[in-house]
Structures are given as structure tokens and as C-alpha cells.
Design a protein around this motif. Structure first.
Motif, PDB file in Angstrom:
ATOM      1  N   PHE A 193       1.022  -0.842   0.257  1.00 35.27           N
ATOM      2  CA  PHE A 193      -0.017  -0.369  -0.557  1.00 35.27           C
ATOM      3  C   PHE A 193       0.683   1.682  -0.111  1.00 35.27           C
ATOM      4  O   PHE A 193       1.681   1.280   0.593  1.00 35.27           O
ATOM      5  N   ASP A 194       0.099   2.286  -0.257  1.00 36.29           N
ATOM      6  CA  ASP A 194       0.928   3.473  -0.432  1.00 36.29           C
ATOM      7  C   ASP A 194       0.323   4.782   0.185  1.00 36.29           C
ATOM      8  O   ASP A 194       0.587   5.466  -0.252  1.00 36.29           O
ATOM      9  N   ARG A 195      -0.758   4.523   0.586  1.00 33.66           N
ATOM     10  CA  ARG A 195      -1.449   5.501   1.966  1.00 33.66           C
ATOM     11  C   ARG A 195      -1.409   5.351   3.086  1.00 33.66           C
ATOM     12  O   ARG A 195      -0.938   4.326   3.427  1.00 33.66           O
ATOM     13  N   PRO A 196      -1.961   6.201   3.054  1.00 32.53           N
ATOM     14  CA  PRO A 196      -1.877   5.539   5.880  1.00 32.53           C
ATOM     15  C   PRO A 196      -2.639   5.188   5.839  1.00 32.53           C
ATOM     16  O   PRO A 196      -3.511   4.571   5.334  1.00 32.53           O
ATOM     17  N   GLU A 197      -2.333   3.816   6.438  1.00 33.08           N
ATOM     18  CA  GLU A 197      -2.924   2.805   7.024  1.00 33.08           C
ATOM     19  C   GLU A 197      -3.909   3.256   8.090  1.00 33.08           C
ATOM     20  O   GLU A 197      -4.078   4.877   8.888  1.00 33.08           O
TER      21      GLU A 197
END
Length: 684
Positions: free
Chosen positions: A513-517
Motif C-alpha cells: 500500500f502507498d496510503r496511510p494505514e
């Protein structure tokens, strides 16, 4: 029509034994009922149960059950003495008429069970064990009630009992203190219950003064115990299906492993409070202590009544309303990608709660926001059987009477038909997607692959290829592989909280993933445990800045996870950079060079071992790690003198200057790298 689940025979027997433990006045009635079921199941002619306790006026009580009970009573009563040992002695030498069948005698510390078996007949060992354990537990209750309680049938003095029933804080502290004493547990705490949640803020044995939590009804151990009004126990809370958000953090901070939850009811039989017992080691309460706590709770009920919430169905134009709802159901059937859509729609229609469970009794849908469990008067259960497959059940809680005879008599049939269509569509679609992802991941974890082809496939699969983070997860199902349904459930959670699917390789999954968890690794692990309660490890924090870097990161993570699986440590959430030298040795960019260095450094030993079938390399490497010949000897199952000999011989062959710090460090690095390559665990 409401479908009822069939109780198992052992559940029926256990229910009677529990009631016998809880009710002093009706104890013999429930014991007789349990024994009657037992002889019916096992086809016995008769059974006698004699228990001894100082609370009885004659020091014993005897029950005779079966078609020959009158004959048995006449034969046994003269043989019973005030002491157990003397009674056993009398019965063991007694002669019984042959028509009664084969005599089988079982004894325990405070009782005797005598069975007369029909010929030929072999009683169920499982039920026999359950019965004897239950009868032992009831005797334990009778003895310990005399020891722990203020009086028989009264655990506390009248003013303390009144304080507990009114849920006064001082009274509840007295209850927790007695519970901790009776169970010899590490911690006890009280959960105040209403129709929405459980609140814990009173406790004894906690390490932190501010220990406590809020738990929605129906969630976690206490929430489920309160909602279903059943006693619950989880042996290992760290690896169970009932972990829940911040509650798990609070419980884990106290290092609690085993949790026992006992609901206590008010006059309307609603749960008004939950009595918790915890242990910091995996140490479940045995049946005798469980029965004793159930007896305690029974004497405290009813508690102060809780406030209830009621909701009713209302509408102005019923015909127009139901026409619209039927249209909505058709649209959901044709387009829905998840069963959660129909679950939510039906709950809204019936102004209640709807839960779709799979064949293992686990929810199909993982909701980001918890369902608020309503106080409803009706529960409806519908099995889901599709093409000879058990898909689980549709469960409905509502105050609306079903079926809707006047407005939509075929509602449930229509909903179940829609469930089958949506399930088949989602399963078929997921199977194809999972195969594509698995193939892409397999290629990415090879040493070489076609760069352009893999990049293009990754773009189609919507993988963040140029930068991002990877989490690796391993589910320890031992010899079993993850099923398609389990993968679907785990994948749904990953999509919900990390917005990305899981790429599976056997029982290991990778999330890119490349977005804040939206949750921490610990929280995600708890979510995974809720659908698959097996040992689960997560490695997180592996970032990458290019497609080539992603390839190396996946190889790196794969090697680290293999080490974690091999060693099976007790730390389940691990940071990518916390592996020390193992992190370096797992890095595909440098691992080959380090291993080549190790082989050159240890070449004389490796050649000697190969030619002489010896273990000088392993012995020296372990000695450099442990700095203790006795530990090495224990590890290799050899004598310490043998260790000393091998170390001296190895140093002669290597001819290393031990006084030179750089040579010493180099040798230790080479030894550690060799052990890593050989997959020899030095940490256990």
C-alpha cells in the motif's frame, strides 16, 4: 418459520450438571435428570451416585436411577457407611444379581458412581468422562461452598449481598476479592452491562490503576457472554477470535492470557453485569471452579435492573414503501459485490440486526463500524444450503414478527435467493483475482523475472509499484492450507483497513500500500484473529522507493518470514528493521556477498568436516554465539569435553589471531552467517 439448532447430547448433559451446581434446593432433581439422560444414551439398566460431604446430615446423599432403581436401593442402602472408604470396601465385595448386568464402579475423592450395563454394551467414554468430571465438580462446589461462603446458600453477609445486588462499588470489590480467592487467579474485574456496552473500571490484581475499557455488546469475550447470556472462557486471549480494538490493548498491557467471563442477570433475565477472571499464563479455569462461580452468581441474582431500549417498525404508506424495497432488493441481487450490502439492507428494513455466518459460525462481513446490537424480542435463524453446500446461516434479531404475511410473505425466500447469487458471483470473481495476484507475487519472489511484463501486470492489478510499504503476514494453520473462503475473509479486512488486497503465497500474505494505514499492525492482527484464530505473525515497516527496490524488499521479507516461521517466537508483531544481523543476512542485495565471505573464512573447517564427517564448523560457530561450552554441549547432545576438543581443533585449522579484534569480529560474523544459512536456530 424459526429454525432451531439441535443441541448435542453432551450439551444437554452439561446443562443439567450446571443447574445442579447452581441450585442447592433443586440439586438432586437436576442430578437425577442428568443421570436419567446418561443411562438412556448409554442403555444402562441403572446407575447409582453416592456423594459424601459434611454438609449432609448423614454425611452422604445417594441417588438411584433406572428401571431397576428400587432393587438397587434395597441392595445398596445397607452397604453405605458414613465414610467413602468403608462404603467402597463394602460395595467392592458385594454380590449383585446377574439380571442387573455388568457392574462398573468409578470413584473419586468425594463420591462413587456405580453403573449396571446391559449386555452387550460399551458406554461412550466421552460422555462418561464428562459425567464424572461434572459430578466431581458438583462435590467440589458442595465442599467449597461450606468453606468460602458466609453460610450455605449465602456467599456474603446480608448487607454486603445487598450492596452487590445494588452494584455499589464497595460491594463489587468484595465480590471480586472472593472470586479471586476462590479461583486463585491473577486478576478479577467487573463489567457493568447495559443494552449497548460493557464498562470495566473496577478490578483487583491489575498492575495499572487505570486498567479498564468500554466494550460494545456482542463484541469480545464479555460482550458475547453478556449478549448470549452464556459463560465464556478463552484459553489464550493473544490468539483468539474475540480480540477487539482498544480492549485488546488494555488486556495485553496486563499480560492476561486466559479470560473467563460470567454474565449475571437482573429480574428480566437481561445481563446486568459480567464477572471476569484472568490469568497471566495460559491456565483455563477447570470445571469445578467454573461451577463454583456459577453457584456464586446464582446466589447474587437478580442484580439491579438495567434500562432497556426498544424500537418499533412504523411507516406511512406501506404499499409504496414495500414496492420500493422490492426494487432495491432486485438491484442489490444484480449488482452487489459483497454480502454486506444485503445484510445492511435487511437490517434497515426490519429495524433490527442481521448477521450472515459461514459454516464455521464466523461472520461473512467485517464492518468498519460496529453494529449496535438492539434489545429485540425475537430471534430468527435460517440455514443456508446451496447446491449441497453448507454456506452457514442467516440470523435476524428484530421486534417485527416474521414472516411479513400481509406485506411481503416471501421476503426471507427472496433474500436467501439473493444471498446465493451474490455469494456465487463474489466467489467466482475472487478466485480469478486471487490466482492472478498469486502468480504475480510468485514471479516477484524469484531471483530473475521479465521486468517489463511484471510491471505491466502490476499496473493492471493496481499495485503501488514505484513506492510504498509492504506488510507480510503468516497464518500458522500447521498442515492445512488457507481455504478460498478464509482468504476472502482476510482479504476483506485488508481492503477495509489498508485499502489494498492480500497477495497470497501459501499461508503467507503480502499487503502492498502507498496510503496511510487506517489501523496499526496490532489492530489488524486482532481483526485477522477474529476470523481465523490461529497463531499469526506480522512483519511491518518494509518500505520501497522503486519497482526494483520492491523486488528486493519482497525477497527480503520472504527470508525474514521463513526465519520467524522456523523459530515460532512469542512476539507476533515485528518491525522490519528489528532483526539485527538477520535483517542484513536476509537482504538479497548483500546476503550472497556475506555468505561468500563466510565460506572463505570457514573454508578449512568446511573441508575438514566434509572429508572426516565431523561437526567442527557447527561446534565452533555455536561456541562463538553462546560463549558457553555447556550450552553448546546441551544443544549438540555431546559431552562438554568433546566441545572443548572440537573448538581447539577448529582454531588450529583456522589459524586465526584471537588477539586481533578485527579477526575475532570477522570470525564471529562468518560463524553467524553460516548458522543463518544452515537454518540453525540459536535463540532457543
Amino acid at each position: 418459520m424459526i429454525e432451531e439448532k439441535e443441541f448435542k447430547i453432551d450439551s444437554l448433559l452439561m446443562r443439567d450438571l450446571e443447574h445442579a451446581a447452581m441450585n442447592l434446593e433443586k440439586r438432586n432433581y437436576f442430578l437425577a435428570r442428568a443421570l436419567t439422560k446418561y443411562i438412556g444414551i448409554n442403555k444402562l439398566n441403572a446407575i447409582s451416585f453416592i456423594r459424601f460431604s459434611p454438609i449432609f446430615s448423614t454425611n452422604y446423599e445417594a441417588l438411584h436411577i433406572g428401571s431397576e432403581k428400587d432393587t438397587i436401593k434395597q441392595l445398596l442402602d445397607p452397604l453405605i457407611e458414613p465414610t467413602l472408604d468403608k462404603t467402597i470396601e463394602n460395595i467392592s465385595v458385594a454380590k449383585f444379581p446377574e439380571h442387573l448386568g455388568t457392574v462398573k464402579i468409578k470413584t473419586y475423592e468425594h463420591g462413587i458412581i456405580i453403573s449396571w450395563l446391559q449386555q452387550p454394551n460399551v458406554p461412550s467414554e466421552q460422555l462418561e468422562h464428562l459425567l464424572i468430571e461434572g459430578l466431581q465438580a458438583i462435590s467440589f462446589v458442595e465442599i467449597k461452598e461450606h468453606e468460602y461462603f458466609y453460610d450455605i446458600g449465602a456467599p456474603f453477609e446480608p448487607d454486603v449481598a445487598r450492596s452487590i445486588k445494588e452494584k455499589d462499588r464497595d460491594g463489587l470489590v468484595e465480590l471480586l476479592a472472593l472470586t479471586k480467592w476462590m479461583t486463585n487467579s491473577d486478576i478479577t474485574f467487573w463489567g457493568e452491562a447495559n443494552s449497548k456496552q460493557i464498562e470495566v473500571d473496577i478490578h483487583i490484581g491489575s498492575r495499572k490503576e487505570d486498567f479498564g475499557f468500554l466494550l460494545p455488546l456482542g463484541k469480545g469475550i464479555g460482550g458475547n457472554a453478556a449478549q448470549h447470556k452464556v459463560v465464556m472462557q478463552v484459553a489464550d486471549y493473544k490468539n483468539c477470535a474475540y480480540r477487539y480494538k482498544d480492549v485488546s490493548k488494555a488486556v495485553d498491557s496486563e499480560e492476561i492470557r486466559t479470560v473467563f467471563a460470567l454474565p449475571i442477570k437482573d429480574r428480566d433475565q437481561n445481563t446486568s453485569g459480567v464477572l471476569y477472571v484472568g490469568n497471566r499464563k495460559i491456565n483455563p479455569l477447570p470445571m469445578n471452579k467454573k461451577f463454583l462461580l456459577m453457584r456464586l452468581a446464582n446466589q447474587l441474582e437478580p442484580l439491579v435492573k438495567r434500562k432497556e431500549i426498544k424500537q418499533f417498525y412504523t411507516t406511512q404508506d406501506r404499499k409504496l414503501y414495500f414496492r420500493q424495497k422490492k426494487k432495491e432488493l432486485r438491484e442489490i441481487t444484480q449488482t452487489a459485490k459483497q454480502l454486506g450490502e444485503i445484510e445492511k439492507w435487511l437490517a434497515d428494513l426490519l429495524k433490527g440486526d442481521v448477521l450472515l455466518l459461514d459454516a464455521d459460525g464466523k461472520p461473512y462481513c467485517q464492518n468498519e463500524h460496529d453494529i449496535e446490537r438492539r434489545n429485540t424480542s425475537q430471534f430468527y435463524y435460517y440455514p443456508l444450503n446451496y447446491n449441497e453446500r453448507n454456506l452457514g446461516s442467516l440470523n435476524i434479531w428484530t421486534n417485527i414478527e416474521l414472516p411479513l404475511e400481509n406485506d411481503w410473505p416471501d421476503l426471507i425466500d427472496d433474500v436467501i435467493h439473493a444471498i446465493y447469487i451474490i455469494y456465487e458471483r463474489t466467489e467466482r470473481f475472487y478466485n480469478l483475482m486471487e490466482l492472478e495476484r498469486s502468480q504475480w507475487l510468485y514471479n516477484m519472489t524469484q531471483e530473475t523475472f521479465h521486468f517489463k511484463t511484471q510491471y505491466e501486470k502490476g499496473v493492471k492489478l493496481r499495485v503501488p509499484l514505484d513506492h510504498g510499504e509492504v506488510w507480510a503476514v503468516y497464518w500458522n494453520k500447521q498442515s492445512d492450507r488457507l481455504t478460498l473462503h478464509e482468504k476472502m475473509q482476510l482479504d476483506e479486512l485488508s481492503l477495509l483497513y489498508l485499502r489494498q488486497p492480500i497477495f497470497f503465497n501459501g499461508n503467507t500474505g503480502y499487503i502492498l500500500f502507498d496510503r496511510p494505514e487506517k489501523c496499526t499492525p496490532e489492530e489488524l492482527r486482532n481483526k485477522f484473529l477474529s476470523v481465523l484464530p490461529v497463531e499469526t505473525w506480522i512483519i511491518h515497516g518494509a518500505t520501497y522507493k522503486s519497482f526494483e527496490h520492491l523486488h528486493h524488499t519482497l525477497l527480503h521479507l520472504q527470508a525474514l518470514m521463513e526465519k520467524v516461521i522456523r523459530e515460532k517466537g512469542s512476539e507476533y508483531v515485528l518491525t522490519f528493521n528489528r532483526f539485527g544481523l538477520d535483517h542484513l543476512l536476509s537482504n538479497p542485495r548483500v546476503s550472497k556477498d556475506i555468505q561468500e565471505f563466510s565460506k572463505r573464512m570457514l573454508k578449512p573447517l568446511l573441508e575438514y568436516d566434509k572429508n572426516n564427517n565431523s561437526d567442527l564448523t557447527k561446534t565452533l560457530a555455536l561456541s562463538l554465539m553462546y560463549n558457553s561450552p555447556s550450552k553448546v554441549a546441551k544443544k549438540l547432545f555431546i559431552h562438554p569435553n568433546t566441545v572443548h576438543y572440537r573448538i581447539n581443533r577448529a582454531k588450529q585449522l583456522l589459524n586465526v589471531d584471537e588477539q586481533d579484534p578485527s579477526s575475532d569480529i570477522a570470525l564471529r560474523l562468518a560463524a553467524y552467517a553460516w548458522l543463518f544459512e544452515q537454518k540453525i536456530n540459536i535463540h532457543n
